[in-house]
Scaffold this motif. Structure first.
Motif: not given
Length: 226
Positions: A196-202, A204-210
């Motif tokens: 919900l942050s709107g911070h796309q880089a963060r 994408e990083e979260w998605r990769h980690d998950q």
């Protein structure tokens, strides 16, 4: 792409191509799918496509002649990249294989039924065999629908968002990460704040980690692939 599906029971496979993504792909002219009844190529008045196995044993075997007659006619009209027999002991369907097939122009999917096809079909008339898993179905019709769906959705223009297919599970040897939609909170269950942050880089990083964490837990063997 042009796909011909050969079956002695065409009604078993018609439904998957009459709705959703496969229907839209045909409506857009991106793929043509023909379901061909092998009984049309039988040589007797009863349109028989199967017979008893030489040597005895349970179950009927699909005859070579109707299949050969059909393939001969089809090949007189176009050149096929692959003639694929759906078989439980074929090459296992995977995302890389689906990617490979999505680059082809003309495919034939042959659906076995009963105890399968006369071995001479496999020896002389097909170019590859594909399995969707280590189990046996009543026939190859459902397997052919699975292959067609996996392949057609990768054709450019089929999906409204072409990046969707690129982020599917197995495209990079990772399982897809969790996804959420509205409402942001339901029964006290909240969507992760980062989404919900709107911070796309963060994000994408979260998605990769998950994706990496989920793959390690559920399908660790994928991480060993080159």
């Amino acid at each position: 792409m042009h796909i011909d599906i050969l079956t002695c029971l065409p009604k078993l496979i018609e439904s998957p191509f009459s709705d959703s993504i496969l229907k839209r792909a045909q409506a857009k002219g991106l793929v043509t799918v023909n379901i061909i009844d092998l009984r049309q190529y039988a040589t007797n008045k009863h349109r028989t496509t199967d017979d008893y196995a030489f040597g005895g044993g349970a179950g009927m075997v699909m005859m070579i002649e109707p299949i050969d007659n059909c393939l001969t006619e089809l090949k007189s009209k176009r050149t096929y990249d692959d003639i694929i027999y759906m078989s439980p002991d074929g090459q296992r369907l995977s995302q890389p294989l689906a990617n490979e097939l999505s680059l082809k122009k003309n495919l034939i999917l042959l659906c076995g039924h009963y105890k399968g096809v006369d071995e001479r079909v496999r020896e002389h008339l097909i170019t590859r065999e594909i399995s969707i898993g280590d189990y046996v179905l009543s026939g190859g019709e459902l397997a052919a629908a699975v292959v067609a769906d996996a392949v057609v959705r990768l054709i450019p223009g089929v999906l409204s968002d072409e990046t969707s297919a690129l982020s599917d599970s197995f495209q990079d040897n990772l399982i897809a990460p969790p996804v959420y939609t509205r409402p942001a909170e339901y029964k006290g269950w909240k969507v992760p704040d980062v989404l919900l942050s709107g911070h796309q880089a963060r994000i994408e990083e979260w998605r990769h980690d998950q994706a990496l964490e989920r793959t390690q837990k559920r399908r660790p063997e994928l991480l060993q692939k080159p």
